[in-house]
Design a protein around this motif. Structure first.
Motif, PDB file in Angstrom:
ATOM      1  N   GLY A   1      18.443  -6.487  -5.023  1.00 33.33           N
ATOM      2  CA  GLY A   1      18.018  -7.345  -6.185  1.00 33.33           C
ATOM      3  C   GLY A   1      17.156  -8.889  -5.742  1.00 33.33           C
ATOM      4  O   GLY A   1      16.450  -9.110  -6.254  1.00 33.33           O
TER       5      GLY A   1
ATOM      6  N   ALA B   1       8.855  -0.283  -8.998  1.00 33.91           N
ATOM      7  CA  ALA B   1       9.792  -0.583  -7.802  1.00 33.91           C
ATOM      8  C   ALA B   1      10.748   0.397  -7.801  1.00 33.91           C
ATOM      9  O   ALA B   1      11.234   1.283  -6.902  1.00 33.91           O
ATOM     10  CB  ALA B   1      10.332  -2.003  -7.799  1.00 33.91           C
TER      11      ALA B   1
ATOM     12  N   ARG C   1      11.437   2.531  -4.712  1.00 36.28           N
ATOM     13  CA  ARG C   1      12.350   2.147  -3.801  1.00 36.28           C
ATOM     14  C   ARG C   1      13.602   2.935  -4.374  1.00 36.28           C
ATOM     15  O   ARG C   1      14.433   3.347  -3.249  1.00 36.28           O
ATOM     16  CB  ARG C   1      12.740   0.764  -4.149  1.00 36.28           C
ATOM     17  CG  ARG C   1      11.583  -0.170  -3.831  1.00 36.28           C
ATOM     18  CD  ARG C   1      11.434  -0.163  -2.229  1.00 36.28           C
ATOM     19  NE  ARG C   1      12.724  -0.647  -1.705  1.00 36.28           N
ATOM     20  CZ  ARG C   1      12.905  -2.244  -1.467  1.00 36.28           C
ATOM     21  NH1 ARG C   1      12.147  -3.065  -1.894  1.00 36.28           N
ATOM     22  NH2 ARG C   1      14.094  -2.423  -1.027  1.00 36.28           N
TER      23      ARG C   1
ATOM     24  N   ALA D   1      19.844  -0.581 -10.749  1.00 38.10           N
ATOM     25  CA  ALA D   1      18.271  -0.875 -10.010  1.00 38.10           C
ATOM     26  C   ALA D   1      17.658  -1.849 -11.091  1.00 38.10           C
ATOM     27  O   ALA D   1      17.070  -2.832 -10.896  1.00 38.10           O
ATOM     28  CB  ALA D   1      17.590   0.414  -9.547  1.00 38.10           C
TER      29      ALA D   1
ATOM     30  N   GLN E   1      15.119  -8.863  -2.874  1.00 37.29           N
ATOM     31  CA  GLN E   1      13.900  -8.288  -2.681  1.00 37.29           C
ATOM     32  C   GLN E   1      13.019  -8.229  -4.171  1.00 37.29           C
ATOM     33  O   GLN E   1      11.962  -8.444  -4.077  1.00 37.29           O
ATOM     34  CB  GLN E   1      13.799  -7.120  -2.084  1.00 37.29           C
ATOM     35  CG  GLN E   1      14.477  -7.343  -0.595  1.00 37.29           C
ATOM     36  CD  GLN E   1      14.764  -6.084   0.162  1.00 37.29           C
ATOM     37  OE1 GLN E   1      14.956  -4.955  -0.532  1.00 37.29           O
ATOM     38  NE2 GLN E   1      14.919  -5.981   1.354  1.00 37.29           N
ATOM     39  N   MET E   2      13.775  -7.785  -5.006  1.00 27.59           N
ATOM     40  CA  MET E   2      13.112  -7.665  -6.161  1.00 27.59           C
ATOM     41  C   MET E   2      12.643  -8.787  -7.045  1.00 27.59           C
ATOM     42  O   MET E   2      11.757  -8.953  -7.486  1.00 27.59           O
ATOM     43  CB  MET E   2      13.916  -6.726  -7.275  1.00 27.59           C
ATOM     44  CG  MET E   2      14.274  -5.343  -6.937  1.00 27.59           C
ATOM     45  SD  MET E   2      12.782  -4.269  -6.947  1.00 27.59           S
ATOM     46  CE  MET E   2      12.554  -3.891  -5.285  1.00 27.59           C
ATOM     47  N   ARG E   3      13.408 -10.037  -6.635  1.00 27.77           N
ATOM     48  CA  ARG E   3      13.034 -11.191  -7.111  1.00 27.77           C
ATOM     49  C   ARG E   3      12.115 -11.820  -6.373  1.00 27.77           C
ATOM     50  O   ARG E   3      11.820 -13.001  -6.395  1.00 27.77           O
ATOM     51  CB  ARG E   3      14.266 -12.074  -7.404  1.00 27.77           C
ATOM     52  CG  ARG E   3      15.059 -11.589  -8.542  1.00 27.77           C
ATOM     53  CD  ARG E   3      16.722 -12.034  -8.377  1.00 27.77           C
ATOM     54  NE  ARG E   3      17.189 -11.729  -9.810  1.00 27.77           N
ATOM     55  CZ  ARG E   3      17.617 -10.628 -10.091  1.00 27.77           C
ATOM     56  NH1 ARG E   3      17.325  -9.342  -9.394  1.00 27.77           N
ATOM     57  NH2 ARG E   3      18.358 -10.474 -11.169  1.00 27.77           N
TER      58      ARG E   3
ATOM     59  N   ILE F   1      18.901  -3.439 -13.566  1.00 29.42           N
ATOM     60  CA  ILE F   1      19.651  -4.930 -13.504  1.00 29.42           C
ATOM     61  C   ILE F   1      19.379  -5.770 -12.498  1.00 29.42           C
ATOM     62  O   ILE F   1      19.349  -6.926 -12.712  1.00 29.42           O
ATOM     63  CB  ILE F   1      21.155  -4.622 -13.909  1.00 29.42           C
ATOM     64  CG1 ILE F   1      21.404  -3.816 -15.311  1.00 29.42           C
ATOM     65  CG2 ILE F   1      22.185  -5.900 -13.648  1.00 29.42           C
ATOM     66  CD1 ILE F   1      22.821  -3.592 -15.786  1.00 29.42           C
ATOM     67  N   ASP F   2      19.204  -5.144 -11.197  1.00 32.27           N
ATOM     68  CA  ASP F   2      18.688  -6.015 -10.000  1.00 32.27           C
ATOM     69  C   ASP F   2      17.354  -6.465 -10.129  1.00 32.27           C
ATOM     70  O   ASP F   2      16.959  -6.838  -9.173  1.00 32.27           O
ATOM     71  CB  ASP F   2      18.967  -5.089  -8.676  1.00 32.27           C
ATOM     72  CG  ASP F   2      20.510  -5.117  -8.142  1.00 32.27           C
ATOM     73  OD1 ASP F   2      21.192  -5.589  -8.741  1.00 32.27           O
ATOM     74  OD2 ASP F   2      20.885  -4.538  -7.327  1.00 32.27           O
ATOM     75  N   GLY F   3      16.665  -6.138 -11.123  1.00 30.40           N
ATOM     76  CA  GLY F   3      15.455  -6.542 -11.277  1.00 30.40           C
ATOM     77  C   GLY F   3      14.313  -5.543 -10.875  1.00 30.40           C
ATOM     78  O   GLY F   3      13.071  -6.153 -10.831  1.00 30.40           O
ATOM     79  N   ALA F   4      14.560  -4.452 -10.808  1.00 35.55           N
ATOM     80  CA  ALA F   4      13.370  -3.236 -10.608  1.00 35.55           C
ATOM     81  C   ALA F   4      12.824  -2.925 -11.772  1.00 35.55           C
ATOM     82  O   ALA F   4      13.282  -2.624 -12.711  1.00 35.55           O
ATOM     83  CB  ALA F   4      13.882  -2.119  -9.699  1.00 35.55           C
TER      84      ALA F   4
END
Lengths: 376, 321
Positions: free
Chosen positions: A106, B218, B222, B209, A108-110, B211-214
């Motif tokens: 998360g 990505a 990923r 994924a 890394q996604m940010r 919710i984690d911002g992907a």
């Protein structure tokens, strides 16, 4: 302590609803959550609690209503833009990534710089006591460890809101109690704002600052654990709060705070909760702990019956007593009369809650209870 | 024979107190016979249609035979001839280039198509069927259709672009053109497996994924792609084998040409190994040499499959079940 929750003023759910094919799975949920609060959504399977959580997370679009943080709508944002963390019932760890990489994902996604990612991941893993397992794959961990990784993955993002969807339901009883304490500790230490879905009333009571009881997509009651435990608003909430004896009765007499009811060969004086009138059907709720086992019938609410089963539960016995008219009662006692023994159970009128049979008027204000009523 | 005993376990388990070693000899023989009887159809199919042809090809590779006269022992002559044959070495090189052109492109197209088809867009099911149609059609028929489409004169493609392009006869364009046709044919097959693989990824992992911002990209690189490794392994192995063995469409489109005359002989720009094998067997009637090519092709495919298996085994360290 490096990891802290992102603060906000208030999170508001305004008439939030979600339907599937015209069938409302969640209807008009309105709730204001203060930063740092721990809210539990409680209810049986299919009551809409997971739907509510998925709507909040952005995994399901709302059919109607709004979700606002400090007055700004977030329900229009995709899940990846809401800045929430979520812990899933079945962990939902990425099976091909190590524990460290799962937690780092998360960040890394940010676009967090690598050094900062490593620092925060290490902190998060230390918080959940898994720093020694950072290089392992999820498949190499136990269920409890996997759930702790899932929690670390959620909190490392320093999210505005942490959503937990029955996170302990796949764990055994001992681990569940340990993890419950762990979740509460993390919530308090980090100042997280948490919405926790469960069907386990004990879990909800021990963790939450406030509970929302749902049934068929409708809110039944919102209140603190003590409010719900002591003053359930209707028989459904009472049922969820451990009032295992739900008896269908007819109302005979209604006074200011009490009602006399009869049914199943019993006549009981109880405490009126909500509007009941003579001649109407009602439902009586009594906790097993409030029924006192004796051998002689004295007092207004004495019921004679026979013990048909007893179950040892450590410090006490769970008895099943069949009344002379065939009504079965759940009773908790410190000693266990032999099966087949004739007994008399009594219950104080303030421990007998008399509810209207109908559950209409969902979400109505908490029905007032007389002082002392319901508390056990 | 423990394996056979296992297959007839119920018969033994009817006597729970009897240890396997105490099973009477007559009963054990009867169980073994039953097991082999049940296995017989599969064993017959394996022996008749796989093992026997392989043995015949190996035997032929050590003989001189022109399909008419009696085969004569050649020893290792055929192997020496083939390994020193410029046309064969050329066919290996052409096949290698062909595989390098086809496999990455059809895999990439397959992944992209599968990503769209698993998004629940309208008519996804219809598109899944349409994509597979070329793969289930007769390759030779497709080759003939494409030969007409790519024909320099009155071909559909040249008519559409309004220009005469020698798609199948230009040395520079022949191999890419044939590769494009093969990609078009195979992409549905590849897509089908990637769709199945993507649908097999648990939704909660995708949700986590997100919710984690992907975002979508990505999420694909990923999460989805690494979790598709078992599917990728299967698709790559079967694709590489099918492309190495490709014959029908090349026969229909170019017959191995265009050809270049060199000091080493006439070499085809699309003369893949299977085409060379056919030419040796049925044009020049050197069945022994064709046998050698078949044996080398088999060996190559076994090696490539083993290499792929080793590569993916090290990288598939999870279980989605």
């Amino acid at each position: 302590m490096g990891i802290t929750a992102t603060k906000f003023g208030a999170l508001e759910l305004v008439n939030v609803g979600r339907s599937f094919g015209g069938q409302a799975a969640l209807a008009d949920l309105s709730l204001t959550i203060e930063a740092g609060e721990f809210i539990a959504l409680l209810g049986p399977s299919g009551c809409g609690k997971s739907t509510a959580l998925n709507c909040l997370a952005g995994l399901l679009p709302l059919t109607h209503g709004q979700v606002l943080i400090d007055g700004k709508r977030v329900d229009v944002l995709p899940a990846e833009k809401r800045d929430f963390g979520m812990v899933f019932q079945n962990y939902a760890l990425f099976p091909h990534l190590s524990v460290h990489k799962n937690v780092a994902f998360g960040l890394q996604m940010r676009g967090v710089p690598r050094d900062e990612v490593n620092k925060r991941v290490t902190e998060a893993l230390m918080l959940v006591k898994l720093d020694a397992h950072a290089k392992k794959l999820p498949g190499q961990l136990s269920g409890g460890q996997q759930q702790r990784v899932a929690i670390a993955r959620a909190i490392v993002l320093e999210p505005r809101l942490v959503l937990m969807d029955e996170p302990l339901s796949n764990l055994d009883a001992k681990l569940r109690i340990e993890m419950r304490s762990e979740i509460r500790r993390l919530h308090q230490t980090l100042g997280l704002t948490t919405i926790y879905v469960t069907h386990d009333q004990e879990e909800a009571l021990s963790l939450a600052d406030r509970l929302v009881v749902l049934r068929d997509g409708h809110v039944q009651q919102i209140g603190t654990p003590q409010e719900l435990h002591d003053s359930p608003a209707n028989w459904h909430v009472a049922d969820f709060m451990g009032y295992r004896n739900l008896l269908d009765v007819a109302v005979d007499v209604v006074n200011d705070t009490t009602a006399t009811v009869s049914g199943g060969g019993m006549s009981l004086v109880g405490t009126r909760v909500g509007s009941v009138a003579p001649g109407e059907s009602a439902r009586v709720a009594i906790r097993p702990h409030d029924l006192i086992v004796g051998t002689s019938a004295t007092g207004p609410n004495a019921i004679s019956g026979t013990v048909i089963a007893s179950e040892y539960q450590g410090r006490e016995f769970a008895l099943e007593v069949e009344t002379d008219h065939g009504q079965r009662l759940h009773v908790t006692a410190e000693t266990a009369p032999a099966a087949g023994s004739a007994v008399t159970v009594t219950v104080a009128p303030e421990r007998v809650l008399v509810y209207p049979e109908s559950l209409t008027g969902h979400g109505a204000a908490l029905a007032p209870l007389p002082v002392g009523a319901g508390a056990s | 024979m423990p394996g056979v005993s296992d297959t007839v376990k119920p018969a033994v388990s009817r006597q729970p107190r009897m240890r396997p070693s105490r099973v009477p000899g007559r009963r054990r023989r009867r169980d073994t016979t039953t097991a082999y009887t049940l296995l017989a159809p599969s064993l017959f199919g394996f022996a008749a249609f796989l093992l026997f042809p392989i043995l015949v090809v190996v035997w032929l590779s050590f003989h001189h035979w022109d399909l008419l006269s009696t085969p004569t022992w050649a020893g290792a002559d055929n192997y020496g001839t083939v390994l020193g044959d410029a046309a064969f070495l050329n066919s290996l090189a052409v096949t290698a280039v062909f595989v390098c052109l086809v496999i990455p492109v059809q895999t990439a197209f397959g992944l992209v198509a599968a990503s769209f088809l698993t998004r629940g867009l309208p008519c996804s099911a219809v598109f899944r069927v349409i994509y597979v149609l070329p793969w289930i059609s007769a390759p030779l028929a497709l080759g003939i259709v494409w030969k007409w489409i790519l024909a320099p004169t009155n071909g559909l493609l040249n008519t559409l672009i309004g220009e005469r392009v020698e798609w199948l006869t230009s040395p520079a364009l022949a191999l890419p053109s044939v590769a494009a046709v093969v990609v078009w044919t195979n992409v549905g097959y590849v897509t089908l497996f990637f769709v199945a693989g993507m649908l097999g990824i648990p939704q909660h992992i995708i949700d986590a994924a997100r919710i984690d911002g992907a975002g979508p990209i990505a999420l694909f690189w990923r999460i989805k792609l690494p979790l598709l490794r078992p599917t990728m392994f299967f698709v790559l192995v079967t694709s590489v084998i099918s492309v190495f063995q490709l014959f029908d469409q090349i026969y229909a489109l170019t017959k191995g040409g265009p050809h270049a005359v060199t000091d080493s002989g006439t070499l085809g720009y699309t003369d893949v190994v299977a085409m060379r094998l056919y030419t040796e067997a049925f044009s020049t009637f050197n069945v022994g040499k064709a046998g050698v090519i078949a044996v080398i092709l088999l060996g190559l495919l076994v090696l490539i499959t083993l290499a792929q298996q080793l590569y993916f085994r090290k990288r598939t360290t999870y279980d989605l079940s």
